[in-house]
Design an enzyme around this catalytic site. Structure first.
Site, PDB file in Angstrom:
ATOM      1  N   ASP A  64      10.679 -18.480  -1.659  1.00 37.81           N
ATOM      2  CA  ASP A  64      11.779 -17.981  -0.827  1.00 37.81           C
ATOM      3  C   ASP A  64      11.296 -17.392   0.488  1.00 37.81           C
ATOM      4  OD1 ASP A  64      10.672 -15.643  -1.908  1.00 37.81           O
ATOM      5  OD2 ASP A  64      12.606 -14.631  -2.061  1.00 37.81           O
TER       6      ASP A  64
ATOM      7  N   ASP B 198       5.793 -18.332  -0.141  1.00 36.67           N
ATOM      8  CA  ASP B 198       6.218 -18.611  -1.514  1.00 36.67           C
ATOM      9  C   ASP B 198       7.576 -19.306  -1.470  1.00 36.67           C
ATOM     10  OD1 ASP B 198       7.504 -16.354  -0.566  1.00 36.67           O
ATOM     11  OD2 ASP B 198       7.657 -15.404  -2.520  1.00 36.67           O
TER      12      ASP B 198
ATOM     13  N   ASP C  26       9.630 -14.792   1.456  1.00 43.09           N
ATOM     14  CA  ASP C  26       9.631 -13.377   1.815  1.00 43.09           C
ATOM     15  C   ASP C  26       8.215 -12.815   1.809  1.00 43.09           C
ATOM     16  OD1 ASP C  26       9.179 -13.264  -0.917  1.00 43.09           O
ATOM     17  OD2 ASP C  26      10.720 -11.759  -1.327  1.00 43.09           O
TER      18      ASP C  26
ATOM     19  N   SER D 134      11.899 -16.876  -6.210  1.00 46.21           N
ATOM     20  CA  SER D 134      10.721 -16.567  -5.401  1.00 46.21           C
ATOM     21  C   SER D 134       9.531 -17.441  -5.778  1.00 46.21           C
ATOM     22  CB  SER D 134      10.404 -15.076  -5.536  1.00 46.21           C
ATOM     23  OG  SER D 134       9.414 -14.682  -4.616  1.00 46.21           O
TER      24      SER D 134
END
EC number: 5.4.2.10
Length: 446
Positions: A244, A242, A246, A103
């Site tokens: 990833d 960010d 999400d 992340s």
């Protein structure tokens, strides 16, 4: 050894804490746990995706080997956002999904998170079963034709995810100029493509991953770069993802940050106006600013607060059948369209609200007054010792007495890093900084 799974899967320094042999055993154990109750004779399948950090290919290969060793066919979707992997797990009808990403963490770290059938994040007890299974894996597995295979689905997977986003948000974004910071991460292709497909004029930055530059001074944890870019390009807003993707944070046309709390306020009011906010309830966490609660109360919306972690927001959304939830950090969950936080979906809905109302992002965000908040991340060697320490308890009591009804204090361990988070809200910034600094100093001494 402590619990392997943290608040968001397994994370650590790649090739030190998170090694290829560990990943292979994790994959094998997860395959056995998550496919043991399969109701058909069809060979089980798993979706696997990753962000572009350099260790991702190694860990993806190891996980795929572990899964295939237990008779699971692996559909490798390549570099895609975490919410895309969750969506595709459901869309392909797979038995499980795996995302390889740390992340927002620095490049040397990596992580592994699993999704159950339907793209749902795992509950604690299922993670415990996987850990237990790792300790009793048989030395031999399926043989011959029963061994799983690995298939490259990277090209079709991106198209399916983009189509999903288009189906979720129908409002055209023509006339809106947006700068999107992709953090040199998993959304480097998907985010610009999704926003352009909806009609927005897109300026993409930090969209050239090389395996080493993910989150390096860019993205939602380094939003100052986006603030400058929005002003320089004369854009209507900026969106920061960010590693990833999400999560999503925003910047208005003047370069002011619009955080996850403010985005939730905008979306909650939008959904309430459209009769789509079930039971007029918004789900957030204890880290959300007190200003969010006050704004929701003024508009007849109930704010429910869970412990920190989007997984707990998701659990509360599911249990209460609510329609919107999220975190101050920018994880926003809309259950009708996804099982986890989706930064791209959030960005689309936020711009759709601008398009339908004709208001600027600054005007929309003004529905919530943000109380001054100071957050200090204190590096610690023993997170478990902090909460019960007498000095810490005494310092908290003193701080709460000083703040009275005008603010609040929250201390909690990070679920993914060796940090203890000290958060203070107060009527003014100076008081919040002073009290947070005092508490952080006490925590650092423990």
């Amino acid at each position: 050894m402590g619990r392997l799974f943290g608040t968001d899967g397994v994370r650590g320094l790649a090739n030190e804490k998170l090694t290829a042999p560990l990943a292979m055993r994790l994959g094998a154990a997860a395959a056995r746990v998550l496919t043991e109750k399969k109701s058909t004779d069809r060979r089980p399948t798993a979706i696997i995706g990753r962000d572009p950090r350099v260790s991702g290919e190694m860990l993806t290969a190891a996980l795929s080997a572990g899964l295939a060793s237990q008779g699971v066919d692996v559909l490798d979707v390549g570099v895609l956002p975490t919410p895309a992997v969750a969506f595709l797990t459901d869309d392909y009808g797979s038995d499980m999904g795996v995302m390889v990403s740390a992340s927002h963490n620095p490049m040397p770290d990596n992580g592994i998170k699993f999704f159950a059938i339907g793209g749902r994040k795992l509950e604690d007890w299922i993670e415990d079963e996987i850990e237990q299974e790792m300790g009793k894996l048989p030395e031999e597995g399926p043989t011959g034709a029963a061994i799983g295979r690995v298939f490259d689905q990277s090209h079709s997977a991106l198209d399916r995810y983009l189509h999903h986003l288009q189906q979720a948000v129908h409002t055209r974004l023509d006339g809106i100029k947006v700068v999107v910071d992709c953090a040199h991460g998993a959304a480097y292709q998907a985010a610009p493509m999704a926003y352009e497909a909806a009609g927005a004029e897109v300026v993409a930055v930090s969209n050239k991953p090389n395996g080493y530059n993910i989150n390096d001074g860019v993205g939602s944890t380094h939003i100052d770069q986006l603030q400058k870019a929005v002003v320089e390009h004369g854009a209507d807003l900026g969106l920061a993802h960010d590693g990833d993707a999400d999560r999503c944070l925003a910047v208005d046309a003047q370069g002011n940050v619009v955080d996850g709390d403010q985005i939730m306020a905008v979306l909650a009011l939008s959904m309430k106006d459209g009769g789509e906010l079930k039971r007029n309830t918004l789900v957030a966490t204890v880290m959300s600013n007190l200003g969010l609660k006050l704004a929701m109360e003024r508009n007849g919306i109930t704010l429910r607060q869970t412990q920190v972690g989007d997984r707990y927001v998701v659990e509360d959304l599911r249990a209460g059948d609510y329609s919107l939830g999220g975190e101050q950090s920018g994880h926003i969950v809309i259950p009708e369209h996804g099982t986890t936080g989706d930064g791209l979906l959030t960005g689309l809905f936020l711009m759709a609200r601008m398009a339908t109302t004709g208001k600027t992002l600054a005007e929309l965000a003004s529905a919530m007054q943000v109380l001054p908040q100071t957050l200090i991340n204190v590096p610690v060697s023993n997170k478990a010792a902090i909460a019960g320490d007498a000095r810490v308890k005494q310092a908290i009591a003193k701080a709460e007495e000083e703040l009275g009804e005008t603010g609040r204090v929250l201390l909690r361990p990070s679920g993914t890093e060796e940090l203890f988070r000290v958060m203070v809200e107060a009527a003014d910034s100076a008081t919040a900084r002073k009290i947070a600094g005092q508490l952080a100093a006490v925590v650092a001494e423990v």
